[in-house]
Motif scaffolding. Sequence first.
Motif, PDB file in Angstrom:
ATOM      1  N   ASP A   1      48.183  31.907  28.491  1.00 16.59           N
ATOM      2  CA  ASP A   1      47.282  32.460  27.481  1.00 16.59           C
ATOM      3  C   ASP A   1      48.031  33.369  26.501  1.00 16.59           C
ATOM      4  O   ASP A   1      47.665  33.469  25.329  1.00 16.59           O
ATOM      5  CB  ASP A   1      46.147  33.236  28.155  1.00 16.59           C
ATOM      6  CG  ASP A   1      45.042  33.608  27.181  1.00 16.59           C
ATOM      7  OD1 ASP A   1      44.597  32.726  26.421  1.00 16.59           O
ATOM      8  OD2 ASP A   1      44.640  34.783  27.166  1.00 16.59           O
ATOM      9  N   CYS A   2      49.088  34.013  26.983  1.00 18.79           N
ATOM     10  CA  CYS A   2      49.893  34.881  26.119  1.00 18.79           C
ATOM     11  C   CYS A   2      50.898  34.093  25.288  1.00 18.79           C
ATOM     12  O   CYS A   2      51.450  34.626  24.322  1.00 18.79           O
ATOM     13  CB  CYS A   2      50.645  35.912  26.966  1.00 18.79           C
ATOM     14  SG  CYS A   2      49.565  37.130  27.747  1.00 18.79           S
TER      15      CYS A   2
ATOM     16  N   ASN B   1      49.705  34.442  42.117  1.00 21.66           N
ATOM     17  CA  ASN B   1      49.714  35.427  41.032  1.00 21.66           C
ATOM     18  C   ASN B   1      51.113  35.650  40.462  1.00 21.66           C
ATOM     19  O   ASN B   1      51.404  36.702  39.895  1.00 21.66           O
ATOM     20  CB  ASN B   1      49.120  36.752  41.514  1.00 21.66           C
ATOM     21  CG  ASN B   1      47.632  36.615  41.807  1.00 21.66           C
ATOM     22  OD1 ASN B   1      46.894  36.058  41.008  1.00 21.66           O
ATOM     23  ND2 ASN B   1      47.214  37.095  42.958  1.00 21.66           N
TER      24      ASN B   1
ATOM     25  N   LYS C   1      47.107  32.711  33.014  1.00 25.37           N
ATOM     26  CA  LYS C   1      47.146  33.999  32.316  1.00 25.37           C
ATOM     27  C   LYS C   1      48.431  34.134  31.506  1.00 25.37           C
ATOM     28  O   LYS C   1      48.425  34.653  30.376  1.00 25.37           O
ATOM     29  CB  LYS C   1      47.021  35.146  33.321  1.00 25.37           C
ATOM     30  CG  LYS C   1      45.660  35.223  33.990  1.00 25.37           C
ATOM     31  CD  LYS C   1      45.581  36.388  34.958  1.00 25.37           C
ATOM     32  CE  LYS C   1      44.193  36.490  35.585  1.00 25.37           C
ATOM     33  NZ  LYS C   1      44.092  37.622  36.547  1.00 25.37           N
TER      34      LYS C   1
ATOM     35  N   GLY D   1      51.683  37.186  37.340  1.00 24.92           N
ATOM     36  CA  GLY D   1      50.481  36.701  36.680  1.00 24.92           C
ATOM     37  C   GLY D   1      50.324  35.221  36.952  1.00 24.92           C
ATOM     38  O   GLY D   1      51.318  34.494  37.057  1.00 24.92           O
TER      39      GLY D   1
ATOM     40  N   HIS E   1      45.481  40.967  30.726  1.00 25.92           N
ATOM     41  CA  HIS E   1      44.820  40.250  31.818  1.00 25.92           C
ATOM     42  C   HIS E   1      44.661  41.040  33.103  1.00 25.92           C
ATOM     43  O   HIS E   1      44.129  40.515  34.071  1.00 25.92           O
ATOM     44  CB  HIS E   1      45.567  38.945  32.099  1.00 25.92           C
ATOM     45  CG  HIS E   1      45.388  37.903  31.022  1.00 25.92           C
ATOM     46  ND1 HIS E   1      44.172  37.353  30.736  1.00 25.92           N
ATOM     47  CD2 HIS E   1      46.269  37.378  30.147  1.00 25.92           C
ATOM     48  CE1 HIS E   1      44.301  36.490  29.745  1.00 25.92           C
ATOM     49  NE2 HIS E   1      45.557  36.476  29.356  1.00 25.92           N
ATOM     50  N   ASP E   2      45.118  42.270  33.156  1.00 21.33           N
ATOM     51  CA  ASP E   2      44.901  43.064  34.373  1.00 21.33           C
ATOM     52  C   ASP E   2      43.497  43.659  34.381  1.00 21.33           C
ATOM     53  O   ASP E   2      42.924  43.909  33.331  1.00 21.33           O
ATOM     54  CB  ASP E   2      45.933  44.181  34.456  1.00 21.33           C
ATOM     55  CG  ASP E   2      47.168  43.712  35.199  1.00 21.33           C
ATOM     56  OD1 ASP E   2      47.212  42.532  35.573  1.00 21.33           O
ATOM     57  OD2 ASP E   2      48.099  44.523  35.378  1.00 21.33           O
TER      58      ASP E   2
ATOM     59  N   VAL F   1      51.081  40.264  29.738  1.00 17.77           N
ATOM     60  CA  VAL F   1      50.208  39.727  30.794  1.00 17.77           C
ATOM     61  C   VAL F   1      49.460  40.862  31.473  1.00 17.77           C
ATOM     62  O   VAL F   1      48.261  40.765  31.745  1.00 17.77           O
ATOM     63  CB  VAL F   1      51.029  38.909  31.815  1.00 17.77           C
ATOM     64  CG1 VAL F   1      50.152  38.507  33.005  1.00 17.77           C
ATOM     65  CG2 VAL F   1      51.617  37.662  31.169  1.00 17.77           C
TER      66      VAL F   1
END
Length: 213
Positions: A66-67, A168, A63, A59, A212-213, A208
């Motif tokens: 964000d978690c 990523n 992202k 990720g 976020h996927d 994640v």
Amino acid sequence: MDLEQATRMGEEVAEKVLQYRRDASGWKICREGNGVSVSWRPSVEFPGNLYRGEGVVCGAPEKVWDCLKPVAGGLRVKWDENVTSLEIIQSFTEMLCISRTSTPSAAMKLISPREFVDLVLVRRYEDGTIGSHAKHVEHPLCPQRPNFVRGFNHPCGCFCEPLPGEPNKTKVVTFFQTDLSGYLPQSVVDSFFPRSMSGFYANLQKAVREFHD
């Protein structure tokens, strides 16, 4: 605590955690597996250990962050099995606040629910790393609550580091230096943190993907 005091303390904590990140000496690996390494060394802050976790999460850094970010109503309480609630008690700036975090019982209920009141500073570094740095503080709006043991986080933190050529993927480096307080056998504390940190990485990866996927 005013903004000037909070800023000064936050910067001091961030510098300490950065020193932990840069200093490779004295670490002893206590748990490895599934791409995650947990190591420790004696703390200089209290009669306990400083733990370091390292692992790569699939990720982008934003992202992953964000978690992790310490915000009321954020994602952390939805996926982290060691966090039952996270409140922002006082917000100084977008990057600096005082939070209260509650944790559930653990280790087959040998560890009862805890609460932690921390000053938290978020930093964004030039290389794209996002860091969160925290240390326990007292706050008049946070008297100790019944049914919780007040624990104390000595300088601790988390870094979400970009990996060159891997947009990523994110290297996540965590530092825990926590006095759980209460009358806990040292063997319980020593076994709890490495296991808990390994689970933290596995649950973060699931979060994640889920959010976020």
